[in-house]
Enzyme design. Structure first.
Site, PDB file in Angstrom:
ATOM      1  N   GLY A 176       4.793   2.047   2.583  1.00 55.57           N
ATOM      2  CA  GLY A 176       4.884   3.139   1.582  1.00 55.57           C
ATOM      3  C   GLY A 176       5.692   2.393   0.417  1.00 55.57           C
ATOM      4  O   GLY A 176       5.540   3.000  -0.221  1.00 55.57           O
ATOM      5  N   GLY A 177       6.984   1.389   0.855  1.00 58.43           N
ATOM      6  CA  GLY A 177       7.727   1.147  -0.366  1.00 58.43           C
ATOM      7  C   GLY A 177       7.294   0.721  -1.670  1.00 58.43           C
ATOM      8  O   GLY A 177       7.306   1.211  -2.413  1.00 58.43           O
ATOM      9  N   ARG A 200       0.871   4.046  11.068  1.00 59.23           N
ATOM     10  CA  ARG A 200       1.681   4.260   9.875  1.00 59.23           C
ATOM     11  C   ARG A 200       1.048   4.434   9.059  1.00 59.23           C
ATOM     12  O   ARG A 200       1.999   4.855   7.921  1.00 59.23           O
ATOM     13  CB  ARG A 200       1.740   2.194   9.730  1.00 59.23           C
ATOM     14  N   GLY A 227      -8.561  -3.436   6.239  1.00 59.40           N
ATOM     15  CA  GLY A 227      -8.595  -4.288   4.214  1.00 59.40           C
ATOM     16  C   GLY A 227      -9.696  -5.099   4.400  1.00 59.40           C
ATOM     17  O   GLY A 227     -10.049  -5.068   3.306  1.00 59.40           O
ATOM     18  N   ASP A 244      -0.115  -6.172   0.377  1.00 55.45           N
ATOM     19  CA  ASP A 244       1.122  -6.998   0.931  1.00 55.45           C
ATOM     20  C   ASP A 244       0.968  -7.274   2.350  1.00 55.45           C
ATOM     21  O   ASP A 244       0.608  -5.823   2.920  1.00 55.45           O
ATOM     22  CB  ASP A 244       2.130  -6.233   0.494  1.00 55.45           C
ATOM     23  N   CYS A 299       6.482 -11.088   3.469  1.00 52.26           N
ATOM     24  CA  CYS A 299       8.278 -11.078   3.360  1.00 52.26           C
ATOM     25  C   CYS A 299       8.200 -12.597   4.634  1.00 52.26           C
ATOM     26  O   CYS A 299       9.214 -12.349   5.617  1.00 52.26           O
ATOM     27  CB  CYS A 299       8.819 -10.037   3.804  1.00 52.26           C
TER      28      CYS A 299
HETATM   29  C1  LIG Z   1       3.721  -5.965   5.292  1.00 53.47           C
HETATM   30  S1  LIG Z   1       3.179  -4.274   5.589  1.00 53.47           S
HETATM   31  C2  LIG Z   1       3.110  -3.669   4.716  1.00 53.47           C
HETATM   32  C3  LIG Z   1       4.086  -2.621   3.714  1.00 53.47           C
HETATM   33  C4  LIG Z   1       3.866  -1.941   2.297  1.00 53.47           C
HETATM   34  N1  LIG Z   1       3.058  -2.660   1.586  1.00 53.47           N
HETATM   35  C5  LIG Z   1       5.434  -1.646   2.056  1.00 53.47           C
HETATM   36  O1  LIG Z   1       5.896  -1.872   1.275  1.00 53.47           O
HETATM   37  O2  LIG Z   1       5.831  -0.229   2.288  1.00 53.47           O
HETATM   38  C6  LIG Z   1       1.464  -5.105   6.179  1.00 53.47           C
HETATM   39  C7  LIG Z   1       0.565  -3.917   6.908  1.00 53.47           C
HETATM   40  O3  LIG Z   1      -0.692  -4.342   6.767  1.00 53.47           O
HETATM   41  C8  LIG Z   1      -1.351  -3.471   8.084  1.00 53.47           C
HETATM   42  N2  LIG Z   1      -2.347  -4.183   7.850  1.00 53.47           N
HETATM   43  C9  LIG Z   1      -2.676  -5.357   9.036  1.00 53.47           C
HETATM   44  N3  LIG Z   1      -3.991  -5.468   9.318  1.00 53.47           N
HETATM   45  C10 LIG Z   1      -4.207  -4.396   8.330  1.00 53.47           C
HETATM   46  C11 LIG Z   1      -5.954  -4.892   7.455  1.00 53.47           C
HETATM   47  N4  LIG Z   1      -6.931  -5.424   8.281  1.00 53.47           N
HETATM   48  N5  LIG Z   1      -6.294  -3.450   7.426  1.00 53.47           N
HETATM   49  C12 LIG Z   1      -5.295  -3.162   6.154  1.00 53.47           C
HETATM   50  N6  LIG Z   1      -4.018  -2.934   6.624  1.00 53.47           N
HETATM   51  C13 LIG Z   1      -4.091  -3.913   7.764  1.00 53.47           C
HETATM   52  C14 LIG Z   1      -0.306  -2.743   8.823  1.00 53.47           C
HETATM   53  O4  LIG Z   1      -0.815  -2.432   8.962  1.00 53.47           O
HETATM   54  C15 LIG Z   1       0.729  -3.168   7.950  1.00 53.47           C
HETATM   55  O5  LIG Z   1       0.714  -1.707   7.668  1.00 53.47           O
END
Ligand SMILES: C[S@@+](CC[C@H](N)C(=O)[O-])C[C@H]1O[C@@H](n2cnc3c(N)ncnc32)[C@H](O)[C@@H]1O
Length: 372
Positions: A176-177, A200, A227, A244, A299
């Site tokens: 959530g940042g 998460r 998503g 992201d 990242c």
């Molecule tokens: C890079 S992290 C996101 C970090 C977040 N945007 C932040 O700034 O704190 C990627 C996220 O994508 C989620 N994720 C992975 N597959 C996904 C999907 N099919 N649909 C939605 N979210 C997904 C993961 O659970 C993870 O929390």
């Protein structure tokens, strides 16, 4: 399978999208020819080996110093919480030599050729200080006064350039940042924060509770959908979409054994990342209104997870969905933030922040697409 878009375009299953690496390009995987006889090598070593093989070709002379930076302690930024009633934290952080991110971004002045950048100057409501952590205590409302993050994580949020009353979707939002940074602008009309992971998403709730007053929290809808289905759920709805995506999290992968994507049991998952990223970006594009904008970010330094995903998405949007996409020029970010971040100068599409020993942020790739 479902009907996508508001113009009755199609019935298309997003999982039909196929991803094949360009010729000569290795996937984000690393596999032993014979897994049964392979020595037990820690995931961090596998990650470093994989990066040495791939990034030395991509980044050439820059790689040794980026590698050293990835293996050193990273630098943090403190995103000051506009909703907190505590104000002395700014002075306390400045006493620790923290620098104001906004100050860095307004100097040197913009050149006329990059005037459009004025619209993506750091939002006056943001304040990010490059700093060391201080003990955080809640104010009288129970809100914390700053959130520690990689300062480069703010760049995709700034690139999104949220305008008053925009409907905003944060498709992969947890922990959530960036959601918090989006809320700090104070101007989102509505914010939908989604993440597939229930655990998460709980952390996302905790962050909202720790930093955002109830009245604003109630304007955020938090969901735990895949998503990739979003375009089918609420197509062509949002003015701004942040995608992201999950990636090889390069810094984490070389430093932490726990939850490491280079663990051998996660090989398949790692190899499928570009495909997942492409599907998520396509869903983000389909969720955007015509004229709206999508920011894609990772990242990772990997072109296969960055520019190549963008190229494939633009192509698929055109051929499968009849949607034309414009890849926006973000080069003014290099001018705006040259004193804070080290940018890769050879990015074909979007911008990439490189870890540097004197500015140890990132990696952070971000690219902005406009749905025409
Ligand atoms: C890079 S992290 C996101 C970090 C977040 N945007 C932040 O700034 O704190 C990627 C996220 O994508 C989620 N994720 C992975 N597959 C996904 C999907 N099919 N649909 C939605 N979210 C997904 C993961 O659970 C993870 O929390």
């Amino acid at each position: 399978e479902g009907t996508l878009g508001c113009r009755g375009i199609l019935s298309f299953n997003i999982s039909d999208i196929h991803f094949s690496p360009p010729p000569g390009c290795h996937g984000p995987g690393f596999s032993w020819k014979n897994a049964a006889t392979a020595p037990r090598i820690p995931p961090t070593r596998l990650a470093l080996h994989h990066f040495d093989e791939n990034y030395s070709l991509q980044l050439k002379d820059l790689w040794p110093s980026i590698r050293a930076s990835l293996l050193c302690e990273q630098k943090y930024g403190a995103l000051l919480n506009n909703f907190s009633a505590v104000h002395h934290v700014t002075q306390e952080l400045e006493l620790l030599n923290a620098a104001d991110f906004r100050g860095a971004a307004t100097s040197p002045p913009l050149r006329p050729s990059v005037t459009p950048a004025a619209s993506v100057r750091p939002h006056p409501h943001f304040q990010l200080l490059i700093s060391f952590p201080l003990a955080r205590l809640p104010d009288a409302l129970g809100l914390l006064d700053y959130y520690l993050m990689d300062a480069a994580s703010l760049l995709p949020v700034l690139a999104l350039n949220v305008q008053p009353d925009d409907f905003v979707l944060d498709l992969c939002a947890a922990p959530g940042g960036k959601t918090l940074a989006l809320l700090q602008t104070g101007i989102c009309g509505h914010l939908a924060a989604n993440d597939i992971s229930i655990s998460r998403t709980k952390r996302l709730y905790q962050i909202l509770h720790s930093y955002v007053p109830k009245v604003i929290r109630e304007t955020v809808s938090v969901t735990s959908y895949d998503g990739r289905d979003w375009g089918q759920l609420q197509g062509s709805t949002f003015h701004k979409v942040l995608v992201d995506v999950p990636c090889t999290t390069d810094r984490h992968s070389v430093m932490e054994e726990e939850n490491n994507i280079f663990h051998r049991r996660r090989t398949k998952e790692r190899q499928m990342l570009p495909m997942l990223q492409l599907q998520l970006l396509m869903a983000g594009i389909l969720a955007t209104k015509p004229g709206g904008e999508v920011v894609y970010s990772t990242c990772s330094l990997s072109p296969l997870q960055n520019e190549y995903v963008i190229e494939r998405a633009v192509e698929i949007a055109e051929t499968e969905f009849n949607i034309s996409i414009h890849v926006e020029d973000l080069s003014h970010f290099r001018t705006l933030f040259q004193d804070t971040f080290s940018f890769f100068l050879d990015c074909r599409l979007g911008e990439l922040v490189l870890p540097h020993l004197t500015a140890n942020f990132g990696p952070m790739y971000f690219c902005k697409l406009r749905r025409m």
